[in-house]
Scaffold this motif. Structure first.
Motif, PDB file in Angstrom:
ATOM      1  N   TRP A   1       0.842  -1.202   0.000  1.00  0.00           N
ATOM      2  CA  TRP A   1       0.000   0.000   0.000  1.00  0.00           C
ATOM      3  C   TRP A   1       0.875   1.249   0.000  1.00  0.00           C
ATOM      4  O   TRP A   1       0.641   2.178  -0.739  1.00  0.00           O
ATOM      5  CB  TRP A   1      -0.914  -0.018   1.219  1.00  0.00           C
TER       6      TRP A   1
ATOM      7  N   PHE B   1       2.387   1.806  -3.477  1.00  0.00           N
ATOM      8  CA  PHE B   1       1.385   2.325  -4.404  1.00  0.00           C
ATOM      9  C   PHE B   1       1.114   3.795  -4.143  1.00  0.00           C
ATOM     10  O   PHE B   1       0.970   4.575  -5.067  1.00  0.00           O
ATOM     11  CB  PHE B   1       0.074   1.555  -4.286  1.00  0.00           C
TER      12      PHE B   1
ATOM     13  N   PRO C   1      -4.919  -1.610 -15.057  1.00  0.00           N
ATOM     14  CA  PRO C   1      -4.172  -2.041 -13.868  1.00  0.00           C
ATOM     15  C   PRO C   1      -5.045  -1.940 -12.616  1.00  0.00           C
ATOM     16  O   PRO C   1      -6.122  -1.335 -12.635  1.00  0.00           O
ATOM     17  CB  PRO C   1      -3.023  -1.030 -13.808  1.00  0.00           C
ATOM     18  N   GLU C   2      -4.573  -2.509 -11.549  1.00  0.00           N
ATOM     19  CA  GLU C   2      -5.262  -2.388 -10.254  1.00  0.00           C
ATOM     20  C   GLU C   2      -5.137  -0.937  -9.802  1.00  0.00           C
ATOM     21  O   GLU C   2      -4.030  -0.391  -9.750  1.00  0.00           O
ATOM     22  CB  GLU C   2      -4.609  -3.324  -9.228  1.00  0.00           C
ATOM     23  N   LEU C   3      -6.255  -0.306  -9.493  1.00  0.00           N
ATOM     24  CA  LEU C   3      -6.242   1.109  -9.142  1.00  0.00           C
ATOM     25  C   LEU C   3      -6.735   1.394  -7.729  1.00  0.00           C
ATOM     26  O   LEU C   3      -6.921   2.559  -7.376  1.00  0.00           O
ATOM     27  CB  LEU C   3      -7.071   1.907 -10.162  1.00  0.00           C
ATOM     28  N   LYS C   4      -6.920   0.373  -6.924  1.00  0.00           N
ATOM     29  CA  LYS C   4      -7.278   0.613  -5.528  1.00  0.00           C
ATOM     30  C   LYS C   4      -6.062   1.177  -4.792  1.00  0.00           C
ATOM     31  O   LYS C   4      -4.924   0.776  -5.044  1.00  0.00           O
ATOM     32  CB  LYS C   4      -7.732  -0.683  -4.856  1.00  0.00           C
ATOM     33  N   TYR C   5      -6.316   2.113  -3.890  1.00  0.00           N
ATOM     34  CA  TYR C   5      -5.269   2.716  -3.052  1.00  0.00           C
ATOM     35  C   TYR C   5      -4.158   3.354  -3.897  1.00  0.00           C
ATOM     36  O   TYR C   5      -2.976   3.212  -3.593  1.00  0.00           O
ATOM     37  CB  TYR C   5      -4.694   1.699  -2.071  1.00  0.00           C
ATOM     38  N   ARG C   6      -4.542   4.051  -4.954  1.00  0.00           N
ATOM     39  CA  ARG C   6      -3.574   4.698  -5.822  1.00  0.00           C
ATOM     40  C   ARG C   6      -3.840   6.197  -5.864  1.00  0.00           C
ATOM     41  O   ARG C   6      -4.933   6.665  -5.546  1.00  0.00           O
ATOM     42  CB  ARG C   6      -3.665   4.147  -7.257  1.00  0.00           C
TER      43      ARG C   6
ATOM     44  N   LEU D   1     -13.909   0.781 -15.455  1.00  0.00           N
ATOM     45  CA  LEU D   1     -13.818   0.717 -13.993  1.00  0.00           C
ATOM     46  C   LEU D   1     -15.125   0.209 -13.389  1.00  0.00           C
ATOM     47  O   LEU D   1     -15.114  -0.607 -12.463  1.00  0.00           O
ATOM     48  CB  LEU D   1     -13.472   2.088 -13.419  1.00  0.00           C
TER      49      LEU D   1
ATOM     50  N   LYS E   1     -15.432  -3.454 -13.604  1.00  0.00           N
ATOM     51  CA  LYS E   1     -14.612  -4.165 -12.611  1.00  0.00           C
ATOM     52  C   LYS E   1     -15.298  -4.252 -11.256  1.00  0.00           C
ATOM     53  O   LYS E   1     -14.982  -5.108 -10.445  1.00  0.00           O
ATOM     54  CB  LYS E   1     -13.258  -3.469 -12.443  1.00  0.00           C
TER      55      LYS E   1
ATOM     56  N   SER F   1     -13.779  -0.319  -7.414  1.00  0.00           N
ATOM     57  CA  SER F   1     -12.529  -0.403  -8.177  1.00  0.00           C
ATOM     58  C   SER F   1     -11.550   0.737  -7.895  1.00  0.00           C
ATOM     59  O   SER F   1     -10.381   0.642  -8.245  1.00  0.00           O
ATOM     60  CB  SER F   1     -12.821  -0.495  -9.678  1.00  0.00           C
TER      61      SER F   1
ATOM     62  N   SER G   1      -8.463   5.235  -3.257  1.00  0.00           N
ATOM     63  CA  SER G   1      -7.682   6.067  -4.172  1.00  0.00           C
ATOM     64  C   SER G   1      -8.055   7.535  -4.022  1.00  0.00           C
ATOM     65  O   SER G   1      -9.126   7.871  -3.535  1.00  0.00           O
ATOM     66  CB  SER G   1      -7.917   5.637  -5.623  1.00  0.00           C
TER      67      SER G   1
END
Length: 146
Positions: free
Chosen positions: A4, A7, A45-50, A74, A77, A81, A85
């Motif tokens: 985390w 990121f 790409p994975e965009l959680k916690y970004r 998104l 997903k 998602s 973020s």
């Protein structure tokens, strides 16, 4: 927890493949302070916690197909998602219209996916930077510099 933290130190740039010189200069000005990693809109790409920067180029009718397609992907997903973020929005319109409406729409859609927007998360510019003329009166700078 360590992943985390990694990121959250990266800032991802979401933008159409082709943008105007004006929007490009806005992105460059933002990128002077931080390093931006460009997101390929064809790969999700994975965009959680970004941390995200969305660069939006509105056409003459106030629409940016690439960004709305990205938001649609998104939603496919899942409604979480963008959980955890945060984002800012750089938006340029090829006319004197639509930046406020499009900004509200995009922020609302991303917020429903879990994305947070802190402070003043939107930088708007219209054709010829005419929306910045009031600021120019109080600052000693050109419209492009503001």
């Amino acid at each position: 927890m360590k992943v985390w933290r990694i990121f959250m130190n990266e800032i991802l740039l979401v933008k159409p493949d082709h943008i105007s010189l004006q929007l490009n200069s806005m992105v460059k000005a933002f990128g002077e302070e931080v390093t931006l990693q460009v997101v390929n809109l064809n790969e999700m790409p994975e965009l959680k916690y970004r941390k995200l920067v969305l660069a939006v180029e509105l056409n003459q009718i106030g629409y940016c197909k690439e960004i709305y397609d990205f938001v649609f992907k998104l939603y496919e997903k899942g409604t979480d998602s963008l959980q955890g973020s945060s984002a800012v929005l750089l938006i340029y319109s090829q006319s004197d219209l639509f930046t406020k409406e499009a900004s509200q729409d995009i922020l609302f859609l991303l917020n429903r996916l879990g994305c947070e927007f802190m402070g003043h998360p939107v930088v708007e510019a219209t054709l010829g930077f005419s929306n910045l003329q009031t600021w120019q009166k109080t600052m000693n700078a050109s419209l492009e510099e503001i």
